[in-house]
Scaffold this active site. Sequence first.
Site, PDB file in Angstrom:
ATOM      1  N   GLU A   1       0.885  -1.172   0.000  1.00 34.56           N
ATOM      2  CA  GLU A   1       0.000   0.000   0.000  1.00 34.56           C
ATOM      3  C   GLU A   1       0.916   1.213   0.000  1.00 34.56           C
ATOM      4  O   GLU A   1       1.448   1.601   1.040  1.00 34.56           O
ATOM      5  CB  GLU A   1      -0.898  -0.018   1.256  1.00 34.56           C
ATOM      6  CG  GLU A   1      -1.864  -1.197   1.310  1.00 34.56           C
ATOM      7  CD  GLU A   1      -3.104  -0.994   0.439  1.00 34.56           C
ATOM      8  OE1 GLU A   1      -3.419   0.160   0.087  1.00 34.56           O
ATOM      9  OE2 GLU A   1      -3.759  -2.001   0.110  1.00 34.56           O
TER      10      GLU A   1
ATOM     11  N   CYS B   1      -2.062   9.513   2.522  1.00 32.51           N
ATOM     12  CA  CYS B   1      -1.657   8.924   1.237  1.00 32.51           C
ATOM     13  C   CYS B   1      -2.635   9.261   0.122  1.00 32.51           C
ATOM     14  O   CYS B   1      -2.238   9.378  -1.030  1.00 32.51           O
ATOM     15  CB  CYS B   1      -1.510   7.414   1.372  1.00 32.51           C
ATOM     16  SG  CYS B   1      -3.005   6.618   1.970  1.00 32.51           S
TER      17      CYS B   1
HETATM   18  P1  NAD Z   1       8.122   4.780   5.130  1.00 32.04           P
HETATM   19  O1  NAD Z   1       8.167   3.959   3.901  1.00 32.04           O
HETATM   20  O2  NAD Z   1       9.257   5.688   5.425  1.00 32.04           O
HETATM   21  O3  NAD Z   1       7.980   3.822   6.425  1.00 32.04           O
HETATM   22  C1  NAD Z   1       7.036   2.788   6.511  1.00 32.04           C
HETATM   23  C2  NAD Z   1       7.582   1.689   7.396  1.00 32.04           C
HETATM   24  O4  NAD Z   1       8.792   1.179   6.842  1.00 32.04           O
HETATM   25  C3  NAD Z   1       7.892   2.120   8.812  1.00 32.04           C
HETATM   26  O5  NAD Z   1       7.382   1.152   9.700  1.00 32.04           O
HETATM   27  C4  NAD Z   1       9.411   2.175   8.861  1.00 32.04           C
HETATM   28  O6  NAD Z   1       9.932   1.793  10.109  1.00 32.04           O
HETATM   29  C5  NAD Z   1       9.821   1.183   7.806  1.00 32.04           C
HETATM   30  N1  NAD Z   1      11.086   1.582   7.146  1.00 32.04           N
HETATM   31  C6  NAD Z   1      11.521   2.836   6.863  1.00 32.04           C
HETATM   32  N2  NAD Z   1      12.711   2.794   6.224  1.00 32.04           N
HETATM   33  C7  NAD Z   1      13.018   1.481   6.083  1.00 32.04           C
HETATM   34  C8  NAD Z   1      14.137   0.792   5.532  1.00 32.04           C
HETATM   35  N3  NAD Z   1      15.154   1.446   4.968  1.00 32.04           N
HETATM   36  N4  NAD Z   1      14.132  -0.565   5.587  1.00 32.04           N
HETATM   37  C9  NAD Z   1      13.094  -1.243   6.128  1.00 32.04           C
HETATM   38  N5  NAD Z   1      12.045  -0.621   6.692  1.00 32.04           N
HETATM   39  C10 NAD Z   1      11.996   0.709   6.678  1.00 32.04           C
HETATM   40  O7  NAD Z   1       6.738   5.553   5.067  1.00 32.04           O
HETATM   41  P2  NAD Z   1       6.173   6.668   6.054  1.00 32.04           P
HETATM   42  O8  NAD Z   1       7.056   7.871   5.970  1.00 32.04           O
HETATM   43  O9  NAD Z   1       5.884   6.100   7.393  1.00 32.04           O
HETATM   44  O10 NAD Z   1       4.773   6.974   5.346  1.00 32.04           O
HETATM   45  C11 NAD Z   1       4.683   7.818   4.237  1.00 32.04           C
HETATM   46  C12 NAD Z   1       4.494   7.064   2.938  1.00 32.04           C
HETATM   47  O11 NAD Z   1       3.512   6.050   3.069  1.00 32.04           O
HETATM   48  C13 NAD Z   1       3.958   7.959   1.830  1.00 32.04           C
HETATM   49  O12 NAD Z   1       4.581   7.625   0.620  1.00 32.04           O
HETATM   50  C14 NAD Z   1       2.475   7.627   1.777  1.00 32.04           C
HETATM   51  O13 NAD Z   1       1.851   7.914   0.567  1.00 32.04           O
HETATM   52  C15 NAD Z   1       2.500   6.165   2.074  1.00 32.04           C
HETATM   53  N6  NAD Z   1       1.234   5.713   2.614  1.00 32.04           N
HETATM   54  C16 NAD Z   1       0.452   4.896   1.875  1.00 32.04           C
HETATM   55  C17 NAD Z   1      -0.787   4.488   2.368  1.00 32.04           C
HETATM   56  C18 NAD Z   1      -1.696   3.591   1.600  1.00 32.04           C
HETATM   57  O14 NAD Z   1      -2.652   3.091   2.184  1.00 32.04           O
HETATM   58  N7  NAD Z   1      -1.464   3.350   0.338  1.00 32.04           N
HETATM   59  C19 NAD Z   1      -1.193   4.933   3.614  1.00 32.04           C
HETATM   60  C20 NAD Z   1      -0.352   5.760   4.341  1.00 32.04           C
HETATM   61  C21 NAD Z   1       0.861   6.146   3.842  1.00 32.04           C
END
Ligand code: NAD
Length: 468
Positions: free
Chosen positions: A221, A255
Amino acid sequence: MASTSGEAAAEAETIPETAARLRAHFATGRTKPIPWRLEQLKGLDRMLREAGDELADALRADLGKAAPESFLSEIDFVAAEVRSLRKHLRSWLRPKRVYTPPHLQPARAYILREPLGLVTVIGPFNYPVQLLLAPLAGALACGNAVMVKPSEAANTTAVVLGRLIRQYLDPDAVAVVQGGPAQTAALLEERVDHIFFTGSPRVGKIVAKAAAEHLTPVTLELGGKSPAIVEPGADLAAAARRIAWAKFMNAGQTCIAPDYVIAVGGTGPELERELAEAVREMYGHAPAESPDYGRIIDERSFERLARFLGEGRLVCGGGHNRDERYIAPTVLADVSEKDAVMGEEVFGPVLPIVALETLDEAIAFVNEREKPLALYAFTGSDLSRRKLLTRTSSGAVGFNVAMAHIDVPGLPFGGVGHSGLGAYHGKASIETFSHAKSVLEKPLAPDTLRVVYPPFTAVKEQVLRRLR
Ligand code: NAD
């Protein structure tokens, strides 16, 4: 293992130990009966009712969310999802009979929904309650054991969720792993039966690569730049209110928020005025003082967003305060495609407006970019709606409304292409978190299959042709 010993074990164990413990518990078969699944959903429901205020406080601490917004978009949202799963679970899980061709008769063919096993759920920071618990509810409804990892960026909420999940759900089947990228990387090394990830496309790729190592199926997602197209003839004041509401909720960290606006056919100037007016109506002249306006999650995100503030022409907003991680609801006009604000997902309270002459140009603009998670269009024209539906691709479409499709329980929620893979919510969650097992049952006698056994005779061939 008794619940309390499971809880004590969860405190001290490593990620491989947690995975092994949950896998072993799944193998006992105790998570499979429907009463166990309903019990877990009831536990989630009780958690949301009894600890709703505590969760709302945590969300305010992490993101400055107003309590009514937290209930609307997170706590009550998940409660509705849980209610729908409880209500329909038995019918959604009922084996589905399918047609059996005549040459296989007598026989019965049907599809069984079986649990996958051990599921990993990784959540983002922006709706830390909704986006961890809604997938968890789906995974439990399907009888899986689950490891959930809340976002470390929304730390207060993550800690509260960790405690509540241990308290309200079966600790032998559900474990909370806390931490950031390092812990997520360790979690991704474990071989599980499904990974459900919500977050950025950048980390989505890391997840997909790790999953490929074990051929583990994934749901991704993700995010992207969701456009809001505004056509002449639409009620621009109403459109502006709906866009501003969806954009500035949670300080733009949503998002499915409209990422940018395409003002078609000279609607720009009036739309700019109406957007500024809508922001004033919702958050007053000093949004920094509004109890209803949120904050940016952390300093790194603040710095990233502050770069956009000098771009284009300022329509409204622009104010910011690093110490408070505050960025005013901001609208920018006359942005160019080269501006940073148009080069990446905004994911904050900055709304750029691009002006184009025709809907065809708007469609071309959208199609030159990655497929968005949502596409919104404000228009009174059936023809425009049809054009948009047939000539663009996005996770979802909202006509004359932004963001609200997530609230329709019968609509699968997910992206396409760069905005995601797979979907969930309601029945779609059952499809995501279970395996559709195909079953064919046939009595051994009479042995009607003789007709397909060699040697093939002219008579057999004729019979087979007629039966096909
Ligand atoms: P992110 O990708 O930075 O983090 C998401 C998760 O991944 C967190 O739990 C984090 O600990 C983990 N993570 C971060 N870096 C990592 C790495 N290098 N290796 C492994 N795990 C890692 O996302 P965010 O900043 O928390 O959220 C924002 C993003 O999420 C935006 O792009 C937004 O559009 C998207 N989003 C999508 C939905 C949806 O339903 N489609 C909903 C909410 C947010």
